[in-house]
Design a protein around this motif. Structure first.
Motif: not given
Length: 303
Positions: A189, A202, A240-241, A243-244, A246, A248
């Motif tokens: 994370h 987001r 938060v991951d 890939t989030e 990427y 956002a």
């Protein structure tokens, strides 16, 4: 790079910078056994003011308590801290904004790997307020080095020796042609940058890793959360991951030495439309204003 201003507080007095030295056999040198904070000082003509100085002092107290440096809180209170900061800044007479780094060093010689009861010395020095990251759009790389977990070296304590972790991550990013690194925790994370907290947006919601994610509980991070809530921006603190980031709409970093800095690229992927987003820009303006004039929160201390 920044150069310390010529007058430094060390050993209970203000001296020339060349006189403020620690012995090679002290625990601060041998083990990195010091804790610190950096606070900003705004200079407007003859007026000098510090931002959230009480919070910075309290973080030093808490960092010492976590590490077991038990003499600082007995020898220092907030009034003394303000008095020394005021005297030091006046002695250097800056004409532009500066940062002040205050540090508690364990200066006992060859004490071994222990801390309680060891003698400490406080230092403070002033240097130009040069941001540590680009302010016009950063490129970030996920670090191959993981963030030190709280059960190894506590992230909420600003321990000098722990910043070897940050040096490894940032140098790796610089060597690869990026501006800074993104730390992940042991579960993959998102934590933070090498020396700044991270936010993403987001769908109009401001998101940031929570304080259980091996992050520094940054003072500027708290400031942005307060300002966002006051502006009616939905705020979420959670895991938060990677890939989030990427996908956002916006990503930006914050910290005393980082300001509020937009991120335009993460791991070769463009963030949003590749420009500073509206929420980050709005918070950057609010933050810049709060540094100088704040009648609502009591964040300003005149020096």
């Amino acid at each position: 790079m920044a150069t310390p201003h010529p007058r430094v507080y060390f050993g209970d007095r203000i001296v020339d910078v060349a006189e403020a030295t620690l012995g090679v056999a002290t625990s601060a040198v041998l083990y990195g056994l010091s804790v610190y904070t950096v606070f900003p000082v705004q200079v407007d003509g003859s007026r000098r003011s510090a931002f959230r100085l009480r919070d910075h002092f309290q973080r030093m107290v808490e960092s010492c308590k976590i590490i077991g440096m038990d003499r600082f809180a007995d020898e220092w209170d907030y009034d003394r801290f303000v008095s020394v900061a005021t005297e030091l800044v006046a002695a250097n007479a800056p004409t532009e904004d500066v940062f002040v780094r205050a540090t508690v060093h364990v200066d006992e010689s060859i004490a071994g790997t222990r801390v309680r009861g060891c003698h400490t010395t406080v230092s403070m020095f002033v240097y130009d307020a040069v941001p540590i990251v680009p302010q016009d759009g950063m490129r970030l790389k996920t670090s191959t080095w993981r963030r030190i977990p709280d059960d190894a070296i506590p992230s909420r304590a600003k321990v000098n020796g722990a910043y070897v972790n940050s040096v490894l991550a940032k140098q790796d990013a610089i060597d690869a042609g990026y501006d800074d690194a993104i730390f992940l925790d042991g579960n993959g994370h998102v934590c933070e940058l090498s020396a700044a907290n991270i936010f993403l947006v987001r769908g109009g919601t401001l998101i940031t890793p929570d304080v259980s994610c091996d992050i520094l509980d940054g003072i500027n991070r708290r400031t942005l959360l307060t300002l966002a809530a006051e502006d009616g921006i939905p705020v979420v603190e959670r895991t938060v991951d990677l890939t989030e980031l990427y996908i956002a709409d916006e990503v930006f970093a914050t910290g005393t030495s980082a300001g509020v800095a937009p991120v335009f690229e993460v791991d070769g992927r463009v963030v949003g439309d590749g420009t500073a987003g509206p929420i980050g820009q709005a918070l950057r303006k609010r933050h810049a204003a709060a540094l100088r004039t704040d009648e609502l929160h009591g964040w300003i201390t005149e020096l």
